[in-house]
Design a protein around this motif. Structure first.
Motif, PDB file in Angstrom:
ATOM      1  N   PRO A  64      -4.063   2.317  12.310  1.00 58.63           N
ATOM      2  CA  PRO A  64      -4.707   3.457  12.990  1.00 58.63           C
ATOM      3  C   PRO A  64      -6.101   3.067  13.505  1.00 58.63           C
ATOM      4  O   PRO A  64      -6.775   2.227  12.910  1.00 58.63           O
TER       5      PRO A  64
ATOM      6  N   VAL B 145      -0.632   0.758  -3.669  1.00 64.99           N
ATOM      7  CA  VAL B 145      -2.022   0.306  -3.842  1.00 64.99           C
ATOM      8  C   VAL B 145      -2.864   1.076  -2.823  1.00 64.99           C
ATOM      9  O   VAL B 145      -2.629   1.018  -1.619  1.00 64.99           O
TER      10      VAL B 145
ATOM     11  N   SER C 134       2.770   2.049   4.959  1.00 63.80           N
ATOM     12  CA  SER C 134       2.760   1.628   6.369  1.00 63.80           C
ATOM     13  C   SER C 134       3.775   0.510   6.615  1.00 63.80           C
ATOM     14  O   SER C 134       4.412   0.473   7.659  1.00 63.80           O
TER      15      SER C 134
ATOM     16  N   VAL D  39     -12.334  -6.566  -5.020  1.00 62.32           N
ATOM     17  CA  VAL D  39     -13.200  -5.406  -5.282  1.00 62.32           C
ATOM     18  C   VAL D  39     -12.374  -4.308  -5.947  1.00 62.32           C
ATOM     19  O   VAL D  39     -11.322  -3.941  -5.444  1.00 62.32           O
TER      20      VAL D  39
ATOM     21  N   ASN E 298     -10.282 -15.861   0.861  1.00 67.57           N
ATOM     22  CA  ASN E 298     -11.441 -15.958  -0.038  1.00 67.57           C
ATOM     23  C   ASN E 298     -11.059 -15.530  -1.455  1.00 67.57           C
ATOM     24  O   ASN E 298      -9.922 -15.150  -1.709  1.00 67.57           O
TER      25      ASN E 298
ATOM     26  N   GLN F  56      -9.156   2.878  11.148  1.00 66.98           N
ATOM     27  CA  GLN F  56      -9.139   1.707  10.243  1.00 66.98           C
ATOM     28  C   GLN F  56      -9.433   0.433  11.019  1.00 66.98           C
ATOM     29  O   GLN F  56     -10.143  -0.453  10.544  1.00 66.98           O
TER      30      GLN F  56
ATOM     31  N   GLY G  81      -6.958  -5.693   2.985  1.00 63.41           N
ATOM     32  CA  GLY G  81      -7.855  -6.201   1.950  1.00 63.41           C
ATOM     33  C   GLY G  81      -7.622  -5.548   0.599  1.00 63.41           C
ATOM     34  O   GLY G  81      -7.695  -6.219  -0.435  1.00 63.41           O
TER      35      GLY G  81
ATOM     36  N   THR H 284      -0.877  -6.211  13.141  1.00 63.10           N
ATOM     37  CA  THR H 284      -2.067  -5.352  13.088  1.00 63.10           C
ATOM     38  C   THR H 284      -2.040  -4.262  14.169  1.00 63.10           C
ATOM     39  O   THR H 284      -2.885  -3.371  14.171  1.00 63.10           O
TER      40      THR H 284
ATOM     41  N   VAL I  19      -4.856  -4.427  -0.774  1.00 61.04           N
ATOM     42  CA  VAL I  19      -3.667  -4.958  -1.451  1.00 61.04           C
ATOM     43  C   VAL I  19      -3.915  -6.402  -1.910  1.00 61.04           C
ATOM     44  O   VAL I  19      -3.532  -6.792  -3.016  1.00 61.04           O
TER      45      VAL I  19
ATOM     46  N   GLY J 136     -12.610 -13.063  -3.128  1.00 64.67           N
ATOM     47  CA  GLY J 136     -13.150 -11.727  -3.392  1.00 64.67           C
ATOM     48  C   GLY J 136     -12.091 -10.748  -3.881  1.00 64.67           C
ATOM     49  O   GLY J 136     -10.943 -10.778  -3.418  1.00 64.67           O
TER      50      GLY J 136
ATOM     51  N   HIS K  76     -20.033  -8.828   7.544  1.00 66.64           N
ATOM     52  CA  HIS K  76     -19.901 -10.060   6.757  1.00 66.64           C
ATOM     53  C   HIS K  76     -20.715 -11.188   7.384  1.00 66.64           C
ATOM     54  O   HIS K  76     -21.392 -11.945   6.693  1.00 66.64           O
TER      55      HIS K  76
ATOM     56  N   HIS L  24     -14.242   1.404   3.668  1.00 71.74           N
ATOM     57  CA  HIS L  24     -15.263   0.374   3.443  1.00 71.74           C
ATOM     58  C   HIS L  24     -16.126   0.061   4.671  1.00 71.74           C
ATOM     59  O   HIS L  24     -17.350   0.125   4.614  1.00 71.74           O
TER      60      HIS L  24
ATOM     61  N   GLY M   6       0.795  -1.228   0.000  1.00 71.33           N
ATOM     62  CA  GLY M   6       0.000   0.000   0.000  1.00 71.33           C
ATOM     63  C   GLY M   6       0.825   1.273   0.000  1.00 71.33           C
ATOM     64  O   GLY M   6       1.874   1.376  -0.646  1.00 71.33           O
TER      65      GLY M   6
ATOM     66  N   THR N 154      -1.765  -7.513   7.020  1.00 70.68           N
ATOM     67  CA  THR N 154      -1.374  -6.502   8.018  1.00 70.68           C
ATOM     68  C   THR N 154      -2.560  -5.759   8.617  1.00 70.68           C
ATOM     69  O   THR N 154      -2.393  -4.973   9.548  1.00 70.68           O
ATOM     70  N   MET N 155      -3.753  -5.962   8.061  1.00 70.96           N
ATOM     71  CA  MET N 155      -4.947  -5.229   8.532  1.00 70.96           C
ATOM     72  C   MET N 155      -6.129  -6.187   8.458  1.00 70.96           C
ATOM     73  O   MET N 155      -6.283  -6.905   7.484  1.00 70.96           O
TER      74      MET N 155
ATOM     75  N   SER O 294     -10.158 -11.211   2.901  1.00 70.10           N
ATOM     76  CA  SER O 294      -9.564 -11.418   1.575  1.00 70.10           C
ATOM     77  C   SER O 294      -8.427 -12.441   1.606  1.00 70.10           C
ATOM     78  O   SER O 294      -8.109 -13.057   0.598  1.00 70.10           O
TER      79      SER O 294
HETATM   80  O1  NZQ Z   1      -1.674   1.780   2.434  1.00 74.78           O
HETATM   81  P1  NZQ Z   1      -0.972   1.631   3.726  1.00 74.78           P
HETATM   82  O2  NZQ Z   1       0.035   2.678   3.976  1.00 74.78           O
HETATM   83  O3  NZQ Z   1      -0.422   0.250   3.938  1.00 74.78           O
HETATM   84  O4  NZQ Z   1      -2.079   1.895   4.884  1.00 74.78           O
HETATM   85  C1  NZQ Z   1      -3.222   1.090   5.050  1.00 74.78           C
HETATM   86  C2  NZQ Z   1      -4.496   1.783   4.594  1.00 74.78           C
HETATM   87  O5  NZQ Z   1      -4.377   3.165   4.676  1.00 74.78           O
HETATM   88  C3  NZQ Z   1      -3.462   0.924   6.518  1.00 74.78           C
HETATM   89  N1  NZQ Z   1      -2.763  -0.222   7.087  1.00 74.78           N
HETATM   90  C4  NZQ Z   1      -2.894  -1.529   6.745  1.00 74.78           C
HETATM   91  N2  NZQ Z   1      -2.135  -2.281   7.555  1.00 74.78           N
HETATM   92  C5  NZQ Z   1      -1.505  -1.448   8.403  1.00 74.78           C
HETATM   93  C6  NZQ Z   1      -1.907  -0.128   8.112  1.00 74.78           C
HETATM   94  N3  NZQ Z   1      -1.446   0.943   8.790  1.00 74.78           N
HETATM   95  C7  NZQ Z   1      -0.573   0.717   9.789  1.00 74.78           C
HETATM   96  N4  NZQ Z   1      -0.171  -0.526  10.153  1.00 74.78           N
HETATM   97  C8  NZQ Z   1      -0.608  -1.626   9.490  1.00 74.78           C
HETATM   98  N5  NZQ Z   1      -0.225  -2.851   9.885  1.00 74.78           N
HETATM   99  O6  NZQ Z   1      -4.862   0.694   6.649  1.00 74.78           O
HETATM  100  C9  NZQ Z   1      -5.536   1.369   5.623  1.00 74.78           C
HETATM  101  C10 NZQ Z   1      -6.638   0.495   5.096  1.00 74.78           C
HETATM  102  O7  NZQ Z   1      -6.138  -0.622   4.413  1.00 74.78           O
HETATM  103  P2  NZQ Z   1      -7.073  -1.393   3.374  1.00 74.78           P
HETATM  104  O8  NZQ Z   1      -6.326  -2.547   2.845  1.00 74.78           O
HETATM  105  O9  NZQ Z   1      -7.638  -0.427   2.392  1.00 74.78           O
HETATM  106  O10 NZQ Z   1      -8.287  -1.861   4.306  1.00 74.78           O
HETATM  107  P3  NZQ Z   1      -9.199  -3.118   4.266  1.00 74.78           P
HETATM  108  O11 NZQ Z   1      -8.469  -4.322   4.709  1.00 74.78           O
HETATM  109  O12 NZQ Z   1     -10.427  -2.749   4.987  1.00 74.78           O
HETATM  110  O13 NZQ Z   1      -9.566  -3.321   2.706  1.00 74.78           O
HETATM  111  C11 NZQ Z   1     -10.573  -2.576   2.093  1.00 74.78           C
HETATM  112  C12 NZQ Z   1     -10.845  -3.070   0.668  1.00 74.78           C
HETATM  113  O14 NZQ Z   1     -11.280  -4.436   0.663  1.00 74.78           O
HETATM  114  C13 NZQ Z   1     -12.527  -4.551  -0.033  1.00 74.78           C
HETATM  115  C14 NZQ Z   1     -13.155  -3.197   0.246  1.00 74.78           C
HETATM  116  O15 NZQ Z   1     -14.227  -2.914  -0.612  1.00 74.78           O
HETATM  117  C15 NZQ Z   1     -11.991  -2.269   0.061  1.00 74.78           C
HETATM  118  O16 NZQ Z   1     -11.759  -2.022  -1.320  1.00 74.78           O
HETATM  119  N6  NZQ Z   1     -13.269  -5.738   0.432  1.00 74.78           N
HETATM  120  C16 NZQ Z   1     -12.829  -6.955   0.076  1.00 74.78           C
HETATM  121  C17 NZQ Z   1     -13.513  -8.108   0.375  1.00 74.78           C
HETATM  122  C18 NZQ Z   1     -13.069  -9.456  -0.027  1.00 74.78           C
HETATM  123  N7  NZQ Z   1     -11.936  -9.624  -0.649  1.00 74.78           N
HETATM  124  O17 NZQ Z   1     -13.785 -10.422   0.209  1.00 74.78           O
HETATM  125  C19 NZQ Z   1     -14.785  -8.077   1.107  1.00 74.78           C
HETATM  126  C20 NZQ Z   1     -15.035  -6.804   1.806  1.00 74.78           C
HETATM  127  O18 NZQ Z   1     -16.418  -6.701   2.035  1.00 74.78           O
HETATM  128  C21 NZQ Z   1     -14.557  -5.579   1.083  1.00 74.78           C
HETATM  129  O19 NZQ Z   1     -15.498  -5.173   0.117  1.00 74.78           O
END
Ligand code: NZQ
Ligand code: ZN
Length: 388
Positions: A188, A69, A42, A154, A150, A191, A99, A184, A101, A152, A202, A284, A39, A141-142, A147
């Motif tokens: 923040p 990403v 982070s 998006v 699975n 998030q 998710g 994890t 990434v 999925g 879910h 999300h 991403g 990492t989050m 994901s």
């Molecule tokens: O980009 P970086 O700098 O890494 O920061 C990320 C991002 O800003 C930060 N982060 C992640 N791990 C971290 C961290 N910050 C500090 N320390 C760590 N260890 O967190 C922020 C959010 O990350 P992101 O990957 O966007 O979040 P999430 O896991 O919620 O993923 C969201 C995406 O997944 C889709 C969503 O629609 C959205 O696009 N979905 C995927 C699904 C699936 N594959 O089945 C189902 C879900 O319903 C969802 O729709």
């Protein structure tokens, strides 16, 4: 259980605070060229990047990086990753992140060697891959999306104002995922909390469908109880390893296909949430929390027995002397208290939704028929208005 199904899940999981040590062994199963995707940075701040790079180099891999990403990965970013993967004939895509990434890695996996436009093929037309699929591995990492175990993926198209998920099959699911709860702890709080509600959503999307007696619903209740318990602890102390570890495991089981077995499943909250995401690029999990209570209160009477069961079995609502409607409503009231306690976003105004977007958001919302009530566009607008 009255439904018929085939069950398999090919993803191998490594769980725990020492789980990265298994990466080197996994890497032996793939060729030399690894696309490392992550991403916005982070993983560089918390040191995960350095740990992963060392293992890749020690394993003799040639590394091609695709950083940047974004949350809610875009179609333009997908094309960029496809170019790198195709031109370098990548053997493995290693996703290190949340998710976004991992979803992105799966999208590149099926798209790099695709002859036609992947957005049209996989997202607009929902076709299945008939070309070479590049294997995907993950370091999570989050926590939230599931994901990591699975199919999925998006992707958001801002120009077309559409955010669409494709659930691919076994051949696209990650080959392995490394789940270290310690990673994890730097997420923040906003998030982290969004992730907690994503997990709850879910489970509810799968739980609130069908009327037969199904083991999947009992598993879902257990997962919800564990999540509610641990999220209360983590909201007060995000550094509580035990709580975060339980939540990581719950998130994986909440959406790795298991609790959908024998069920039609709803997913309407996600459809509304994704449409809001296409218009606002909001986080999300918060798009889901902001619309869930108005949605569930609206459909409650259509699935009353299940909402009553949810109130009693998940929230411990006392049933004596109350009508079924009162019991069911109390369950949603308890959920509202929990949502306020952990601190999720409770309205779409806070996410940037304006009155003049409602019609467009409703148009971008796919109307599904697996839950207790099939909405019309007008009903989606009503729910959005109640969520303002
Ligand atoms: O980009 P970086 O700098 O890494 O920061 C990320 C991002 O800003 C930060 N982060 C992640 N791990 C971290 C961290 N910050 C500090 N320390 C760590 N260890 O967190 C922020 C959010 O990350 P992101 O990957 O966007 O979040 P999430 O896991 O919620 O993923 C969201 C995406 O997944 C889709 C969503 O629609 C959205 O696009 N979905 C995927 C699904 C699936 N594959 O089945 C189902 C879900 O319903 C969802 O729709
Ligand atoms: Zn979700």
């Amino acid at each position: 259980m009255l439904g018929n199904f085939i069950y398999s899940n090919p993803t191998k999981l490594y769980f725990g605070d020492d789980s990265l040590k298994y990466l080197a062994n996994e890497l032996k199963n793939y060729g030399k060229k690894v696309m490392l995707t992550y991403g916005g940075g982070s993983i560089k701040k918390n040191g995960i990047y350095d740990e992963v790079i060392k293992i890749l180099k020690d394993s003799g891999k040639e590394v091609f990086e695709v950083p940047g990403v974004m949350s809610n990965p875009t179609v333009e970013k997908l094309y960029e990753g496809c170019k790198v993967a195709k031109e370098n004939d990548i053997d493995l895509i290693l996703a290190v992140g949340g998710g976004s990434v991992i979803d992105y890695a799966k999208a590149v996996s099926v798209s790099a060697h695709c002859e036609s436009d992947p957005w049209e093929k996989y997202y607009l037309h929902m076709e299945e891959p008939d070309n070479k699929i590049i294997p995907v591995g993950c370091v999570l990492t989050m926590v939230g999306t599931g994901s990591e175990m699975n199919g999925g993926s998006v992707i958001t198209n801002h120009e077309q104002k559409l955010k669409i998920g494709h659930v691919f099959g076994d051949n696209v699911m990650p080959k392995f995922s490394i789940l270290n709860p310690q990673y994890t702890l730097t997420v923040p709080k906003y998030q982290m909390t969004a992730g907690f509600f994503d997990i709850m959503s879910h489970i509810m999307e799968q739980y609130f469908s069908n009327t037969d007696d199904n083991t999947s619903d009992y598993i879902a209740e257990g997962l919800m109880k564990s999540l509610i318990h641990s999220s209360r602890i983590a909201a007060k102390d995000p550094q509580d390893y035990e709580a975060r570890s339980n939540i990581m495991w719950t998130a994986t089981w909440a959406l790795n296909t298991l609790i959908a077995m024998g069920k039609s499943t709803d997913w309407e909250v996600h459809m509304i949430g994704q449409a809001i995401g296409a218009y606002t690029d909001a986080t999300h999990g918060m798009t889901l929390s902001a619309v869930s209570l108005p949605y569930y209160r609206y459909i409650m009477s259509s699935g009353l027995a299940k909402f009553k069961r949810f109130a009693i079995n998940v929230w411990g609502v006392e049933a004596n002397g109350k009508t079924d409607e009162e019991i069911a409503s109390s369950g949603l009231d308890e959920m509202e208290k929990w949502m306020n306690e952990i601190g999720v976003v409770m309205n779409i105004t806070e996410l940037g939704v304006k009155e003049d977007m409602l019609d467009g958001i409703a148009d971008a919302t796919f109307l599904l028929n697996g839950g207790y009530k099939t909405l019309t566009k007008q009903e989606v607008i009503e729910i959005l208005k109640k969520s303002m």
